[in-house]
Design an enzyme around this catalytic site. Sequence first.
Site, PDB file in Angstrom:
ATOM      1  N   GLU A  41       8.003   2.047  14.561  1.00  0.00           N
ATOM      2  CA  GLU A  41       8.746   2.725  13.508  1.00  0.00           C
ATOM      3  C   GLU A  41       8.705   4.221  13.800  1.00  0.00           C
ATOM      4  O   GLU A  41       7.896   4.702  14.604  1.00  0.00           O
ATOM      5  CB  GLU A  41       8.129   2.417  12.135  1.00  0.00           C
ATOM      6  CG  GLU A  41       8.311   0.951  11.778  1.00  0.00           C
ATOM      7  CD  GLU A  41       8.168   0.630  10.302  1.00  0.00           C
ATOM      8  OE1 GLU A  41       7.103   0.927   9.749  1.00  0.00           O
ATOM      9  OE2 GLU A  41       9.123   0.059   9.730  1.00  0.00           O
TER      10      GLU A  41
ATOM     11  N   GLU B 146       4.977  -4.637  11.744  1.00  0.00           N
ATOM     12  CA  GLU B 146       3.917  -3.643  11.505  1.00  0.00           C
ATOM     13  C   GLU B 146       2.798  -4.367  10.780  1.00  0.00           C
ATOM     14  O   GLU B 146       2.889  -4.608   9.579  1.00  0.00           O
ATOM     15  CB  GLU B 146       4.461  -2.493  10.654  1.00  0.00           C
ATOM     16  CG  GLU B 146       5.466  -1.609  11.347  1.00  0.00           C
ATOM     17  CD  GLU B 146       4.867  -0.781  12.469  1.00  0.00           C
ATOM     18  OE1 GLU B 146       3.634  -0.788  12.641  1.00  0.00           O
ATOM     19  OE2 GLU B 146       5.638  -0.136  13.189  1.00  0.00           O
TER      20      GLU B 146
ATOM     21  N   CYS C  69      -3.372   0.320   6.912  1.00  0.00           N
ATOM     22  CA  CYS C  69      -3.404  -0.592   8.060  1.00  0.00           C
ATOM     23  C   CYS C  69      -4.063   0.013   9.289  1.00  0.00           C
ATOM     24  O   CYS C  69      -4.753  -0.656  10.036  1.00  0.00           O
ATOM     25  CB  CYS C  69      -1.987  -1.000   8.395  1.00  0.00           C
ATOM     26  SG  CYS C  69      -0.911   0.430   8.583  1.00  0.00           S
TER      27      CYS C  69
ATOM     28  N   ASN D 102       0.797  -1.229   0.000  1.00  0.00           N
ATOM     29  CA  ASN D 102       0.000   0.000   0.000  1.00  0.00           C
ATOM     30  C   ASN D 102       0.832   1.283   0.000  1.00  0.00           C
ATOM     31  O   ASN D 102       0.388   2.295  -0.512  1.00  0.00           O
ATOM     32  CB  ASN D 102      -1.007  -0.011   1.152  1.00  0.00           C
ATOM     33  CG  ASN D 102      -0.356  -0.203   2.498  1.00  0.00           C
ATOM     34  OD1 ASN D 102       0.819  -0.572   2.580  1.00  0.00           O
ATOM     35  ND2 ASN D 102      -1.088   0.057   3.545  1.00  0.00           N
TER      36      ASN D 102
HETATM   37  P1  NAD Z   1       1.123  -9.651   3.135  1.00  0.00           P
HETATM   38  O1  NAD Z   1       1.254 -10.098   4.535  1.00  0.00           O
HETATM   39  O2  NAD Z   1       0.409 -10.520   2.181  1.00  0.00           O
HETATM   40  O3  NAD Z   1       2.560  -9.400   2.493  1.00  0.00           O
HETATM   41  C1  NAD Z   1       3.484  -8.503   3.070  1.00  0.00           C
HETATM   42  C2  NAD Z   1       4.871  -8.832   2.570  1.00  0.00           C
HETATM   43  O4  NAD Z   1       5.282 -10.078   3.134  1.00  0.00           O
HETATM   44  C3  NAD Z   1       5.002  -8.995   1.059  1.00  0.00           C
HETATM   45  O5  NAD Z   1       6.213  -8.413   0.649  1.00  0.00           O
HETATM   46  C4  NAD Z   1       5.057 -10.497   0.874  1.00  0.00           C
HETATM   47  O6  NAD Z   1       5.763 -10.908  -0.268  1.00  0.00           O
HETATM   48  C5  NAD Z   1       5.801 -10.910   2.120  1.00  0.00           C
HETATM   49  N1  NAD Z   1       5.590 -12.294   2.512  1.00  0.00           N
HETATM   50  C6  NAD Z   1       4.476 -13.046   2.369  1.00  0.00           C
HETATM   51  N2  NAD Z   1       4.679 -14.273   2.894  1.00  0.00           N
HETATM   52  C7  NAD Z   1       5.935 -14.296   3.375  1.00  0.00           C
HETATM   53  C8  NAD Z   1       6.718 -15.276   4.028  1.00  0.00           C
HETATM   54  N3  NAD Z   1       6.246 -16.487   4.293  1.00  0.00           N
HETATM   55  N4  NAD Z   1       7.974 -14.961   4.383  1.00  0.00           N
HETATM   56  C9  NAD Z   1       8.463 -13.720   4.156  1.00  0.00           C
HETATM   57  N5  NAD Z   1       7.766 -12.749   3.534  1.00  0.00           N
HETATM   58  C10 NAD Z   1       6.514 -13.036   3.148  1.00  0.00           C
HETATM   59  O7  NAD Z   1       0.467  -8.203   3.221  1.00  0.00           O
HETATM   60  P2  NAD Z   1      -0.045  -7.279   2.036  1.00  0.00           P
HETATM   61  O8  NAD Z   1      -1.277  -7.916   1.481  1.00  0.00           O
HETATM   62  O9  NAD Z   1       1.082  -6.934   1.133  1.00  0.00           O
HETATM   63  O10 NAD Z   1      -0.432  -5.957   2.816  1.00  0.00           O
HETATM   64  C11 NAD Z   1      -1.638  -5.796   3.486  1.00  0.00           C
HETATM   65  C12 NAD Z   1      -1.466  -6.058   4.970  1.00  0.00           C
HETATM   66  O11 NAD Z   1      -0.400  -5.289   5.489  1.00  0.00           O
HETATM   67  C13 NAD Z   1      -2.695  -5.649   5.765  1.00  0.00           C
HETATM   68  O12 NAD Z   1      -2.959  -6.604   6.760  1.00  0.00           O
HETATM   69  C14 NAD Z   1      -2.281  -4.341   6.388  1.00  0.00           C
HETATM   70  O13 NAD Z   1      -2.971  -4.011   7.556  1.00  0.00           O
HETATM   71  C15 NAD Z   1      -0.823  -4.573   6.639  1.00  0.00           C
HETATM   72  N6  NAD Z   1      -0.102  -3.303   6.735  1.00  0.00           N
HETATM   73  C16 NAD Z   1       0.405  -2.906   7.955  1.00  0.00           C
HETATM   74  C17 NAD Z   1       1.056  -1.695   8.086  1.00  0.00           C
HETATM   75  C18 NAD Z   1       1.580  -1.215   9.417  1.00  0.00           C
HETATM   76  O14 NAD Z   1       2.430  -0.344   9.431  1.00  0.00           O
HETATM   77  N7  NAD Z   1       1.129  -1.733  10.544  1.00  0.00           N
HETATM   78  C19 NAD Z   1       1.213  -0.871   6.965  1.00  0.00           C
HETATM   79  C20 NAD Z   1       0.708  -1.305   5.745  1.00  0.00           C
HETATM   80  C21 NAD Z   1       0.049  -2.519   5.646  1.00  0.00           C
END
Ligand code: NAD
Length: 483
Positions: free
Chosen positions: A457, A249, A283, A152
Amino acid sequence: MIGQPNASHFVNGKYVEDTSGQELDVIYPATGEVIARLHEASRQLIDQTIHQAVRAQKMWAAKSGAERGRILRRAADLIRERNRDLSVLETYDTGKPLQETLVADATSGADALDYFGGLAANLAGEHIQLGNDWVYTRREPLGLCVGIGAWNYPTQIACWKAAPALACGNAMIFKPSEETPLCALKIAEILSEAGLPPGIFNVLQGRGKVGEALINDPKVDKVSLTGSVPTGRRVYAMAAAGMKHVTMELGGKSPLIIFDDADLDEAVSGAILGNFYSSGQVCSNGTRVFVQTGIKEAFLKRLQERVANAIIGDPQNESTNFGPLINARQLDIVQNYIATGKSEGARLLYGGEIIDRPGNWITPTVFADITDDMTIAIEEIFGPVMAVLDFETEAEVIARANTTEFGLAAGVFTNDLKRGHRVIAQLEAGSCFINSYNDAPVEAPFGGVKQSGVGRENSKAAIEHYSQLKSVYVRMTPIEAPY
Ligand code: NAD
């Protein structure tokens, strides 16, 4: 193709292609067009990147904080100079409207590089006098950090992780989300242009498997993930096996509480920003909007009027303020939640319609008369779906707001000063707002409690998560050995 970078990866100070990795298509969410074709990092490239980063880190850590900070601040200046180009790229990567990306992405990344660049010269230990002996502490880098991003905020996430890591003297390998791989490459290029030595900030592309290979390498000392809770659990477990430091995060289902005495239009503004900015893919969004019954009807009426003013359309047009979702899968997820909301008896007040155009489009959606047991009041949707719940008393709303596994953010709208602080103090959340929502200045710690995350962060707090203290006992008095 529009967003085609020079190559897939940025390693050891230059762009690197490695066609042996699986193909990775980059799709513009607003049209569904493939705008770039990259490759995932191969095992060999991952190993080589880690090896070079470990070597480079030692020299980077040996520089003074002031020297490191100068480079980060120079990069911040370059980012600001190129804000428009970087924002256009961010819009291609994510589909978010240019109106947003011009003010929220590269600029936020530059703020982080400026801030931590400024702190770099001030990193210090302390001196603890113990009679004639003393202890001093050294604040030392962790070594090699891995950053893994969500889709995002690709520019912001890369900078929020890189800036404190690099300021503290670490090296970083950043793996962007496979959905938005373009922006981090530009950040790596700019850092390099600003004078960052080769190997200190590297970008490797790939899906989860590439992330896993990085996390499981014994030469990696820390993992900072921005992603969903399920991914966070997996990544945290892998890091724990190697006793690595983590920052997590993760997701949320945050409460936004509006009391009867709140300023109506301010509260509606907060709810709109906290639900529909970036088409709800934020998020920390306040997706459970608790509205006290005395203001409920006025709130819903004003909300409906104002949401109807959203300008949905070409994200590259600066007047557009509502864009598409990231991909077809996310559109499907959001549609399913809307269907579940309806079937569980929620009242659809506004939106919920697929927009008939190429790409992943759905209108901003508001449900009213939501109860705490409904699926759309419990699960993170990560799309433009606001759930409005009614409440009567302060004690009731605090208890209900806290009944969630998440704890990322929370907001309160009220003109009662004491109540604002009293309520916020009782909410189980890391990033909170009074009469506002979703401000995230670099000076403020950002992060969640409960399932929403570990660590913080931004702010001085991030320094704790990218450095460790060595304590050194200095004896001036004779040692008393027993024999
Ligand atoms: P996601 O968990 O599907 O993926 C996040 C990242 O993790 C990607 O780069 C993905 O390739 C990687 N990943 C996936 N499986 C992995 C594994 N087994 N080992 C290592 N890396 C792996 O999340 P998304 O769909 O990209 O983003 C949406 C989510 O992120 C939502 O839940 C949102 O709330 C959260 N988010 C949190 C914050 C925050 O700062 N708290 C900010 C933005 C988004």
